[in-house]
Design an enzyme around this catalytic site. Structure first.
Site, PDB file in Angstrom:
ATOM      1  N   CYS A 112       0.818  -1.228   0.000  1.00 40.70           N
ATOM      2  CA  CYS A 112       0.000   0.000   0.000  1.00 40.70           C
ATOM      3  C   CYS A 112       0.848   1.272   0.000  1.00 40.70           C
ATOM      4  O   CYS A 112       0.332   2.358  -0.226  1.00 40.70           O
ATOM      5  CB  CYS A 112      -0.956   0.003   1.180  1.00 40.70           C
ATOM      6  SG  CYS A 112      -2.091  -1.390   1.165  1.00 40.70           S
ATOM      7  N   HIS A 247      -3.057   7.462   2.094  1.00 40.16           N
ATOM      8  CA  HIS A 247      -3.535   6.131   1.721  1.00 40.16           C
ATOM      9  C   HIS A 247      -4.895   5.913   2.377  1.00 40.16           C
ATOM     10  O   HIS A 247      -5.099   6.215   3.550  1.00 40.16           O
ATOM     11  CB  HIS A 247      -2.520   5.086   2.176  1.00 40.16           C
ATOM     12  CG  HIS A 247      -3.003   3.684   2.031  1.00 40.16           C
ATOM     13  ND1 HIS A 247      -3.574   3.225   0.869  1.00 40.16           N
ATOM     14  CD2 HIS A 247      -3.017   2.640   2.907  1.00 40.16           C
ATOM     15  CE1 HIS A 247      -3.910   1.956   1.032  1.00 40.16           C
ATOM     16  NE2 HIS A 247      -3.588   1.577   2.256  1.00 40.16           N
ATOM     17  N   ASN A 277      -9.988  -0.089   0.740  1.00 38.66           N
ATOM     18  CA  ASN A 277      -8.539   0.018   0.589  1.00 38.66           C
ATOM     19  C   ASN A 277      -8.122  -0.624  -0.736  1.00 38.66           C
ATOM     20  O   ASN A 277      -8.147  -1.849  -0.874  1.00 38.66           O
ATOM     21  CB  ASN A 277      -7.881  -0.688   1.787  1.00 38.66           C
ATOM     22  CG  ASN A 277      -6.362  -0.643   1.743  1.00 38.66           C
ATOM     23  OD1 ASN A 277      -5.771  -0.284   0.722  1.00 38.66           O
ATOM     24  ND2 ASN A 277      -5.743  -1.017   2.851  1.00 38.66           N
TER      25      ASN A 277
HETATM   26  N1  COA Z   1     -17.724  -6.970  11.540  1.00 42.84           N
HETATM   27  C1  COA Z   1     -18.106  -7.161  12.813  1.00 42.84           C
HETATM   28  N2  COA Z   1     -17.251  -7.385  13.812  1.00 42.84           N
HETATM   29  C2  COA Z   1     -15.945  -7.432  13.494  1.00 42.84           C
HETATM   30  C3  COA Z   1     -15.467  -7.247  12.195  1.00 42.84           C
HETATM   31  C4  COA Z   1     -16.426  -7.024  11.189  1.00 42.84           C
HETATM   32  N3  COA Z   1     -16.086  -6.820   9.909  1.00 42.84           N
HETATM   33  N4  COA Z   1     -14.124  -7.342  12.191  1.00 42.84           N
HETATM   34  C5  COA Z   1     -13.757  -7.586  13.446  1.00 42.84           C
HETATM   35  N5  COA Z   1     -14.864  -7.646  14.244  1.00 42.84           N
HETATM   36  C6  COA Z   1     -14.936  -7.891  15.667  1.00 42.84           C
HETATM   37  C7  COA Z   1     -13.749  -8.658  16.182  1.00 42.84           C
HETATM   38  O1  COA Z   1     -13.930 -10.045  16.004  1.00 42.84           O
HETATM   39  C8  COA Z   1     -13.759  -8.273  17.650  1.00 42.84           C
HETATM   40  O2  COA Z   1     -14.715  -9.043  18.308  1.00 42.84           O
HETATM   41  P1  COA Z   1     -14.412  -9.576  19.800  1.00 42.84           P
HETATM   42  O3  COA Z   1     -14.251  -8.342  20.629  1.00 42.84           O
HETATM   43  O4  COA Z   1     -15.630 -10.390  20.080  1.00 42.84           O
HETATM   44  O5  COA Z   1     -13.150 -10.382  19.688  1.00 42.84           O
HETATM   45  C9  COA Z   1     -14.254  -6.823  17.629  1.00 42.84           C
HETATM   46  O6  COA Z   1     -14.908  -6.649  16.348  1.00 42.84           O
HETATM   47  C10 COA Z   1     -13.138  -5.808  17.739  1.00 42.84           C
HETATM   48  O7  COA Z   1     -12.125  -6.197  16.843  1.00 42.84           O
HETATM   49  P2  COA Z   1     -10.825  -5.379  16.690  1.00 42.84           P
HETATM   50  O8  COA Z   1      -9.885  -6.065  15.758  1.00 42.84           O
HETATM   51  O9  COA Z   1     -10.343  -4.980  18.044  1.00 42.84           O
HETATM   52  O10 COA Z   1     -11.441  -4.067  15.976  1.00 42.84           O
HETATM   53  P3  COA Z   1     -10.733  -2.740  15.590  1.00 42.84           P
HETATM   54  O11 COA Z   1     -11.481  -1.620  16.139  1.00 42.84           O
HETATM   55  O12 COA Z   1      -9.246  -2.801  15.807  1.00 42.84           O
HETATM   56  O13 COA Z   1     -10.965  -2.705  14.004  1.00 42.84           O
HETATM   57  C11 COA Z   1      -9.811  -3.047  11.975  1.00 42.84           C
HETATM   58  C12 COA Z   1     -10.420  -3.699  13.195  1.00 42.84           C
HETATM   59  C13 COA Z   1      -9.195  -4.132  11.113  1.00 42.84           C
HETATM   60  C14 COA Z   1     -10.893  -2.323  11.200  1.00 42.84           C
HETATM   61  C15 COA Z   1      -8.730  -2.026  12.406  1.00 42.84           C
HETATM   62  O14 COA Z   1      -7.874  -2.620  13.354  1.00 42.84           O
HETATM   63  C16 COA Z   1      -7.943  -1.498  11.279  1.00 42.84           C
HETATM   64  O15 COA Z   1      -8.456  -0.825  10.409  1.00 42.84           O
HETATM   65  N6  COA Z   1      -6.606  -1.733  11.270  1.00 42.84           N
HETATM   66  C17 COA Z   1      -5.763  -1.254  10.230  1.00 42.84           C
HETATM   67  C18 COA Z   1      -5.925  -2.152   9.042  1.00 42.84           C
HETATM   68  C19 COA Z   1      -5.337  -1.587   7.791  1.00 42.84           C
HETATM   69  O16 COA Z   1      -5.414  -0.417   7.554  1.00 42.84           O
HETATM   70  N7  COA Z   1      -4.758  -2.470   6.990  1.00 42.84           N
HETATM   71  C20 COA Z   1      -4.234  -2.142   5.732  1.00 42.84           C
HETATM   72  C21 COA Z   1      -2.956  -1.439   5.870  1.00 42.84           C
HETATM   73  S1  COA Z   1      -2.369  -0.953   4.314  1.00 42.84           S
END
Ligand code: COA
Length: 321
Positions: A112, A247, A277
């Site tokens: 990315c 990004h 993304n």
């Molecule tokens: N729908 C519903 N629930 C979801 C979910 C979805 N699509 N994805 C994850 N969850 C749940 C998880 O299972 C977790 O449940 P639990 O508490 O029962 O275990 C809860 O939501 C919280 O998950 P968590 O991973 O802590 O959420 P978050 O707030 O960190 O959001 C991302 C997750 C992936 C959206 C976030 O971490 C993120 O955007 N990270 C950066 C990713 C990125 O930019 N990647 C590309 C880089 S180039």
């Protein structure tokens, strides 16, 4: 010599997949995806469409906007982590389809961050006097590498391509300064392990694996670092920036960094609600759309920033003109 952007273009597959569509195949819902990421829908390419197909559409538009003919190009760089195949490079496939018969071509792999790494690379070739006309493309079809049973990744990504044509100028415009960096020790938090020489039979899967929280923490830290680096190296201040094009991964990452840097919302470009993304394509698609919407005028100072697998990150300071 400076490298000036003289044409932009973008391409997105026509098929729209909404959050509600995803809620039918995986345990998620529209409210969660919107609140936690800002994404409302994304584009997904058909099975027969490869990265070079989207790259070609974007490149043709950028070439048309630039007024250059394909044979005037001296170099084509395609930034991608979802190449058509391991070799030939997607850039060579594109060079063939464009009939850019006088151009060298290679792929750049920085996930990315690809477009920002590519912009720095292309600008360096121009600044050194090696080339005058370069086509730079960011293109990815990461939906082909999603585990559609993993709600923590399949909700985040979309397909697309964006392209710019860069030309040498002796004016003080274009790419003014760049910063790029890698933190390879953090590589395991975002991987696509199968298919490479470590695992040619894809025993570890051919899907994106991500520790979302770790990537989130990395992103907010390094975006701030890379913006500060390019401001420091030019003596510019945040107040002088007209548009920040980060990004497009998660709106919470963008909001957090913009707020911390003192960049008001009207100076920050966001279109991830429409596309999710799109990896290396996200910044050039956003640049192309910002231009089409009249958000960029001659003399404006832009910061383009990326972060992603590697882990990698980088920014470019661009004076439009
Ligand atoms: N729908 C519903 N629930 C979801 C979910 C979805 N699509 N994805 C994850 N969850 C749940 C998880 O299972 C977790 O449940 P639990 O508490 O029962 O275990 C809860 O939501 C919280 O998950 P968590 O991973 O802590 O959420 P978050 O707030 O960190 O959001 C991302 C997750 C992936 C959206 C976030 O971490 C993120 O955007 N990270 C950066 C990713 C990125 O930019 N990647 C590309 C880089 S180039």
């Amino acid at each position: 010599m400076k490298a000036r952007i003289i044409g932009t273009g973008s391409a997105l597959p026509p098929k729209v997949v909404t959050n509600d569509d995803l809620a039918k195949i995986v345990d998620t819902n529209d409210a969660w995806i919107r609140e936690r990421t800002g994404i409302q829908e994304r584009r997904v390419s058909d099975a027969a469409v490869a990265t070079s197909d989207l790259a070609a559409l974007a490149a043709e538009k950028a070439l048309k906007a630039s007024g250059l003919k394909p044979e005037e190009l001296e170099l084509i760089i395609v930034c991608t982590c979802s190449p058509d195949m391991l070799f030939p490079s997607t850039a060579c496939i594109l060079q063939g389809s464009l009939k850019a018969v006088n151009a060298a071509a290679f792929d750049l792999s920085a996930a990315c961050s690809g477009f920002n790494f590519g912009l720095t690379t292309a600008a360096s070739f121009i600044e050194s006097g090696k080339f005058k006309n370069i086509l730079l493309v960011g293109a990815d079809t990461l939906t082909k590498y999603l585990d559609w049973t993993d709600r923590s990744t399949c909700t985040l990504f979309g397909d697309g391509a964006g392209a710019v044509v860069l030309q040498a100028t002796d004016r003080e415009v274009g790419v003014l300064t760049s910063f790029m960096m890698a933190e390879g020790q953090l590589g395991p938090v975002l991987t696509m392990p199968g298919g490479g020489s470590r695992d040619p039979e894809e025993k570890n899967g051919r899907f994106i694996k991500m520790a979302g929280k770790e990537v989130f923490k990395f992103a907010v830290r390094v975006l701030e670092t890379s913006i500060k680096k390019i401001l420091e190296s030019t003596g510019k201040t945040v107040e002088e920036i007209d548009l920040f094009i980060p990004h497009q991964a998660n709106v919470r990452i963008i909001d957090h960094v913009s707020k911390k840097m003192g960049l008001p919302k009207e100076k920050v470009y966001v279109n991830l609600h429409k596309y999710g993304n799109t990896s290396a394509a996200s910044v050039p698609i956003a640049l192309d759309e910002a231009l089409a919407e009249g958000r960029i005028k001659s003399g404006d100072l832009l910061i383009l920033s990326g972060f992603g697998a590697g882990l990698t990150y980088g920014s470019n300071l661009v004076k439009w003109g």
